[in-house]
Write an enzyme that holds these catalytic residues in place. Structure first.
Site, PDB file in Angstrom:
ATOM      1  N   TRP A  53     -15.720 -88.407 -23.632  1.00 20.64           N
ATOM      2  CA  TRP A  53     -16.116 -87.997 -22.309  1.00 20.64           C
ATOM      3  C   TRP A  53     -14.927 -88.533 -21.372  1.00 20.64           C
ATOM      4  O   TRP A  53     -14.283 -88.670 -19.894  1.00 20.64           O
ATOM      5  CB  TRP A  53     -17.030 -89.649 -21.351  1.00 20.64           C
ATOM      6  N   LYS A  59     -21.317 -80.993 -29.534  1.00 24.28           N
ATOM      7  CA  LYS A  59     -21.763 -82.322 -28.810  1.00 24.28           C
ATOM      8  C   LYS A  59     -20.806 -83.338 -28.281  1.00 24.28           C
ATOM      9  O   LYS A  59     -20.171 -83.646 -27.763  1.00 24.28           O
ATOM     10  CB  LYS A  59     -22.703 -83.526 -30.125  1.00 24.28           C
ATOM     11  N   ALA A 105     -20.130 -85.410 -24.894  1.00 19.25           N
ATOM     12  CA  ALA A 105     -20.520 -86.345 -24.307  1.00 19.25           C
ATOM     13  C   ALA A 105     -21.512 -86.986 -23.557  1.00 19.25           C
ATOM     14  O   ALA A 105     -21.261 -86.021 -22.830  1.00 19.25           O
ATOM     15  CB  ALA A 105     -19.180 -87.706 -23.797  1.00 19.25           C
ATOM     16  N   GLU A 106     -22.477 -87.613 -23.324  1.00 18.92           N
ATOM     17  CA  GLU A 106     -23.494 -87.556 -23.010  1.00 18.92           C
ATOM     18  C   GLU A 106     -22.930 -88.084 -20.828  1.00 18.92           C
ATOM     19  O   GLU A 106     -23.837 -87.511 -20.140  1.00 18.92           O
ATOM     20  CB  GLU A 106     -25.007 -88.802 -23.162  1.00 18.92           C
ATOM     21  N   GLU A 119     -10.047 -89.175 -34.184  1.00 19.49           N
ATOM     22  CA  GLU A 119      -8.672 -89.670 -33.496  1.00 19.49           C
ATOM     23  C   GLU A 119      -9.368 -90.728 -32.981  1.00 19.49           C
ATOM     24  O   GLU A 119     -10.925 -90.538 -32.069  1.00 19.49           O
ATOM     25  CB  GLU A 119      -8.781 -88.469 -32.361  1.00 19.49           C
ATOM     26  N   CYS A 155      -6.649 -93.657 -25.078  1.00 23.44           N
ATOM     27  CA  CYS A 155      -7.182 -93.878 -26.769  1.00 23.44           C
ATOM     28  C   CYS A 155      -5.352 -94.389 -26.907  1.00 23.44           C
ATOM     29  O   CYS A 155      -5.816 -95.215 -27.739  1.00 23.44           O
ATOM     30  CB  CYS A 155      -7.271 -92.594 -27.854  1.00 23.44           C
ATOM     31  N   GLU A 186      -9.576-102.924 -27.548  1.00 19.15           N
ATOM     32  CA  GLU A 186      -9.691-101.546 -26.131  1.00 19.15           C
ATOM     33  C   GLU A 186     -10.576-102.306 -25.356  1.00 19.15           C
ATOM     34  O   GLU A 186     -11.241-102.326 -25.139  1.00 19.15           O
ATOM     35  CB  GLU A 186      -9.748-100.685 -27.399  1.00 19.15           C
ATOM     36  N   ILE A 187      -9.611-102.403 -24.112  1.00 21.61           N
ATOM     37  CA  ILE A 187     -10.287-102.339 -22.881  1.00 21.61           C
ATOM     38  C   ILE A 187     -11.089-101.004 -22.479  1.00 21.61           C
ATOM     39  O   ILE A 187     -11.566-100.761 -21.760  1.00 21.61           O
ATOM     40  CB  ILE A 187      -9.936-103.108 -22.051  1.00 21.61           C
ATOM     41  N   PHE A 188      -9.821 -99.729 -22.520  1.00 25.24           N
ATOM     42  CA  PHE A 188     -10.046 -98.556 -21.692  1.00 25.24           C
ATOM     43  C   PHE A 188     -10.683 -98.883 -20.061  1.00 25.24           C
ATOM     44  O   PHE A 188     -11.615 -97.910 -20.083  1.00 25.24           O
ATOM     45  CB  PHE A 188     -11.280 -97.729 -22.690  1.00 25.24           C
TER      46      PHE A 188
HETATM   47  P1  NAI Z   1     -18.828 -93.957 -28.577  1.00 27.09           P
HETATM   48  O1  NAI Z   1     -18.280 -93.440 -30.526  1.00 27.09           O
HETATM   49  O2  NAI Z   1     -19.837 -94.639 -29.042  1.00 27.09           O
HETATM   50  O3  NAI Z   1     -18.543 -92.523 -28.150  1.00 27.09           O
HETATM   51  C1  NAI Z   1     -18.542 -91.007 -28.105  1.00 27.09           C
HETATM   52  C2  NAI Z   1     -19.398 -89.959 -28.323  1.00 27.09           C
HETATM   53  O4  NAI Z   1     -19.655 -90.356 -30.743  1.00 27.09           O
HETATM   54  C3  NAI Z   1     -20.182 -89.128 -27.511  1.00 27.09           C
HETATM   55  O5  NAI Z   1     -20.091 -87.969 -27.476  1.00 27.09           O
HETATM   56  C4  NAI Z   1     -21.455 -89.878 -28.313  1.00 27.09           C
HETATM   57  O6  NAI Z   1     -22.654 -89.563 -27.687  1.00 27.09           O
HETATM   58  C5  NAI Z   1     -20.905 -90.140 -29.560  1.00 27.09           C
HETATM   59  N1  NAI Z   1     -21.724 -90.746 -30.576  1.00 27.09           N
HETATM   60  C6  NAI Z   1     -22.040 -91.917 -30.238  1.00 27.09           C
HETATM   61  N2  NAI Z   1     -23.361 -92.489 -31.889  1.00 27.09           N
HETATM   62  C7  NAI Z   1     -22.861 -91.851 -32.034  1.00 27.09           C
HETATM   63  C8  NAI Z   1     -23.894 -91.859 -33.978  1.00 27.09           C
HETATM   64  N3  NAI Z   1     -24.175 -93.214 -34.040  1.00 27.09           N
HETATM   65  N4  NAI Z   1     -23.398 -90.387 -33.829  1.00 27.09           N
HETATM   66  C9  NAI Z   1     -22.745 -89.377 -33.834  1.00 27.09           C
HETATM   67  N5  NAI Z   1     -22.386 -88.936 -32.357  1.00 27.09           N
HETATM   68  C10 NAI Z   1     -22.736 -91.217 -31.797  1.00 27.09           C
HETATM   69  O7  NAI Z   1     -17.752 -94.145 -27.639  1.00 27.09           O
HETATM   70  P2  NAI Z   1     -18.443 -94.626 -25.855  1.00 27.09           P
HETATM   71  O8  NAI Z   1     -19.729 -95.598 -26.641  1.00 27.09           O
HETATM   72  O9  NAI Z   1     -18.645 -93.722 -24.857  1.00 27.09           O
HETATM   73  O10 NAI Z   1     -17.294 -95.692 -25.812  1.00 27.09           O
HETATM   74  C11 NAI Z   1     -17.253 -96.939 -26.215  1.00 27.09           C
HETATM   75  C12 NAI Z   1     -16.137 -97.751 -26.304  1.00 27.09           C
HETATM   76  O11 NAI Z   1     -15.437 -96.515 -27.315  1.00 27.09           O
HETATM   77  C13 NAI Z   1     -14.848 -97.369 -25.138  1.00 27.09           C
HETATM   78  O12 NAI Z   1     -14.565 -98.232 -24.658  1.00 27.09           O
HETATM   79  C14 NAI Z   1     -13.421 -96.974 -25.841  1.00 27.09           C
HETATM   80  O13 NAI Z   1     -12.805 -98.225 -25.604  1.00 27.09           O
HETATM   81  C15 NAI Z   1     -13.611 -95.999 -26.941  1.00 27.09           C
HETATM   82  N6  NAI Z   1     -13.681 -94.930 -26.741  1.00 27.09           N
HETATM   83  C16 NAI Z   1     -12.022 -93.951 -27.191  1.00 27.09           C
HETATM   84  C17 NAI Z   1     -11.621 -92.960 -26.475  1.00 27.09           C
HETATM   85  C18 NAI Z   1     -10.751 -92.203 -27.554  1.00 27.09           C
HETATM   86  O14 NAI Z   1     -10.468 -91.479 -26.472  1.00 27.09           O
HETATM   87  N7  NAI Z   1     -10.604 -92.681 -28.563  1.00 27.09           N
HETATM   88  C19 NAI Z   1     -12.547 -91.765 -25.987  1.00 27.09           C
HETATM   89  C20 NAI Z   1     -14.055 -92.790 -25.605  1.00 27.09           C
HETATM   90  C21 NAI Z   1     -14.634 -94.077 -26.684  1.00 27.09           C
END
Ligand code: NAI
Ligand code: MG
Length: 494
Positions: free
Chosen positions: A167, A191, A193-194, A266, A300, A397-399
């Site tokens: 997101w 898919k 992000a929600e 990534e 990130c 990672e605080i984000f």
């Molecule tokens: P997340 O990794 O849970 O979500 C990212 C995507 O993966 C979303 O579309 C979500 O619906 C999907 N997802 C979640 N669980 C899944 C599963 N079991 N199987 C398949 N898809 C799945 O990240 P979230 O919960 O939004 O954020 C948590 C932390 O992750 C953040 O605080 C940050 O530290 C990190 N993050 C890093 C990002 C980056 O650009 N590297 C981007 C977003 C979050």
């Protein structure tokens, strides 16, 4: 990425919401279950729209549509150059609707309109045009093998690809994923992000308008453990590309092992931003501010560990505190706003808990440290000084808009400390000494190193992580390898 807005434009309005359905096989429709979920405006905490919630049944329909488009639709037979033409047409349509899409992004994500108009959406357009140019340039080799044979390689599309995105840059992540996949001739089930499905759905609508055949691009909004997991499990999906948290990637990798899907990741970071005493200090301060606070700290590659050489530490902290405390936080639709709300309650809570952990661990909170206002997920730009490597604010990672300053004394010490993390996404170094700059560039284990700059992105330059920050590279020519299979053909000549 900074911007100058037209003086006449003092306010931007939230756009009309055009699409809230799933995009499957060329049509927007409800989910099989009929369920919907709310997407929230993080600046007001109010509902923007109800969006169709996909799950395993919808993913299955989308995968079937994508497979059909690949094997029996016009896409699989289309000249490569015509694929490029469609991609350019999509980029043109996005450009024509830039203001609307930027406003949609600001509404759904909370990012300042000045960023979505000057950075996110222009980068989307640029990325699609860059990859449109690659569509007809994916060549193979002729290989001089032993014997009287003609041996050559072809690069064929990997097939139906599942793309799961976060997101923080909703539309830009669409472009990073669609660009190389479409150039290579794959078909897509995405898919979003929600938290932020709206810009992705709008881009899907524009893709139909551009003339992409039905089923080439399918979009299934929904939650990770349901829609996301179903995409990862599906036996007819050839590859998963994922951006998000490393813990989610671990779940995906374990599940993808069942079908031996190709995977690219990534993931996150705790990127070191290293300032030597011989640097242009004002430039380094500006770079440190941009490198951490841009996008509400939700990057990130955020430069979240700011290593400052001891002899300039006091001066540097004074200057960065000055800049951080002057950042304009507030209504993301105000063109003067530099920092909007965090994306949702969960991220807000996570950031506030890290701020408490920093205070409890004895780091000096020299500016910020609290919620901003009482409505919306706003956090004050926060700087912690005298952070030590073992504190959680230095390891996790605080984000969010939370900067940790870590003083250092020597070159070898800072290299060792910079690498003392399981992440390896990005790093930066500020110095006027060209040898020192290159020695840092060669010593830091990270996929990107910026020298006297930060967050300089280009569609042509590969981006991705060492260690637990990822697998594979996005952008540039490198990303095309993620979406092609190499085929060797050997022809007997006698
Ligand atoms: P997340 O990794 O849970 O979500 C990212 C995507 O993966 C979303 O579309 C979500 O619906 C999907 N997802 C979640 N669980 C899944 C599963 N079991 N199987 C398949 N898809 C799945 O990240 P979230 O919960 O939004 O954020 C948590 C932390 O992750 C953040 O605080 C940050 O530290 C990190 N993050 C890093 C990002 C980056 O650009 N590297 C981007 C977003 C979050
Ligand atoms: Mg999660």
């Amino acid at each position: 990425m900074s911007t100058v807005l037209e003086p006449s434009r003092t306010t931007f309005k939230a756009p009309k919401i055009r699409q809230t359905g799933l995009l499957i096989g060329g049509d927007f429709r409800s989910s099989v279950s009929g369920k919907t979920f709310e997407t929230i405006n993080p600046a007001t905490e109010k509902k923007i729209a109800d969006v169709a919630e996909g799950d395993a049944a919808d993913i299955d329909l989308a995968v079937k549509a994508a497979r059909k488009a690949l094997t029996s639709g016009p896409w699989g037979r289309m000249d490569a150059r015509d694929r490029g033409k469609l991609m350019n047409r999509l980029a043109d349509l996005i450009e024509e609707n830039l203001d609307e899409i930027a406003a949609l992004e600001t509404l759904d994500n909370g990012k300042p309109i000045r960023d979505s108009r000057a950075a996110d959406i222009p980068l989307v357009i640029d990325c699609l045009r860059y990859y449109a140019g690659w569509a007809d340039k994916l060549t193979g080799d002729t290989i001089p093998i032993r014997g009287n044979y003609f041996c050559y390689t072809r690069r064929e599309p990997t097939g139906v690809v599942g793309q799961i995105i976060p997101w923080n840059f909703p539309a830009l992540m669409v472009a990073w994923k669609w660009g190389p996949a479409l150039a290579a001739g794959c078909t897509i089930v995405m898919k979003p992000a929600e938290q932020t499905p709206l810009s992705c759905l709008r881009l899907g609508e524009l893709a139909l308008e551009a003339g992409f055949p039905e089923g080439v691009i399918n979009i299934v909004p929904g939650y990770g453990p349901t829609a996301g997991a179903a995409l990862v499990k599906h036996p007819d999906v050839d590859k998963i590309a994922f951006t998000g948290e490393h813990r989610t990637a671990q779940i995906i990798m374990a599940e993808a092992a069942q079908t031996l899907k190709r995977i690219t990741f990534e993931l996150g970071g705790k990127s070191p931003n290293i300032v030597f005493a011989d640097a242009d200090i004002d430039a380094a301060v500006a770079g440190a501010e941009f490198g951490l606070f841009f996008n509400q700290g939700q990057c990130c590659c955020a430069g979240s560990r700011l290593f400052v050489e001891q002899s300039v530490h006091a001066e540097f902290v004074e200057k960065i505190v000055d800049r951080a405390s002057q950042r304009k936080v507030g209504d993301p639709f105000d063109p003067a706003t530099m920092q909007g709300p965090q994306v949702d309650q969960a991220q807000f809570d996570k950031i506030m808990s890290y701020i408490e952990k920093g205070k409890a661990a004895g780091a000096a909170c020299v500016t910020g440290g609290n919620r901003e206002g009482s409505k919306g997920y706003f956090v004050q730009p926060t700087v912690f000084d005298n952070v030590t490597d073992d504190m959680q604010i230095a390891t996790d990672e605080i984000f969010g808009p939370v900067l940790s300053v870590l003083p250092f004394k020597s070159f070898d010490e800072v290299v060792q400390r910079a690498n003392n993390t399981f992440y390896g996404l990005a790093a930066a170094v500020w110095t006027k000494d060209v040898k020192k700059a290159h020695r840092i560039a060669n010593s830091v284990r990270a996929g990107t190193v910026w020298v006297n700059c930060y967050d300089v992105f280009d569609a042509a330059a590969p981006f991705g992580g060492f260690k637990m920050s990822g697998i594979g590279r996005e952008l540039g020519e490198a990303a095309l390898a993620n979406y092609t299979e190499l085929k060797t053909v050997t022809v007997a000549l006698d």
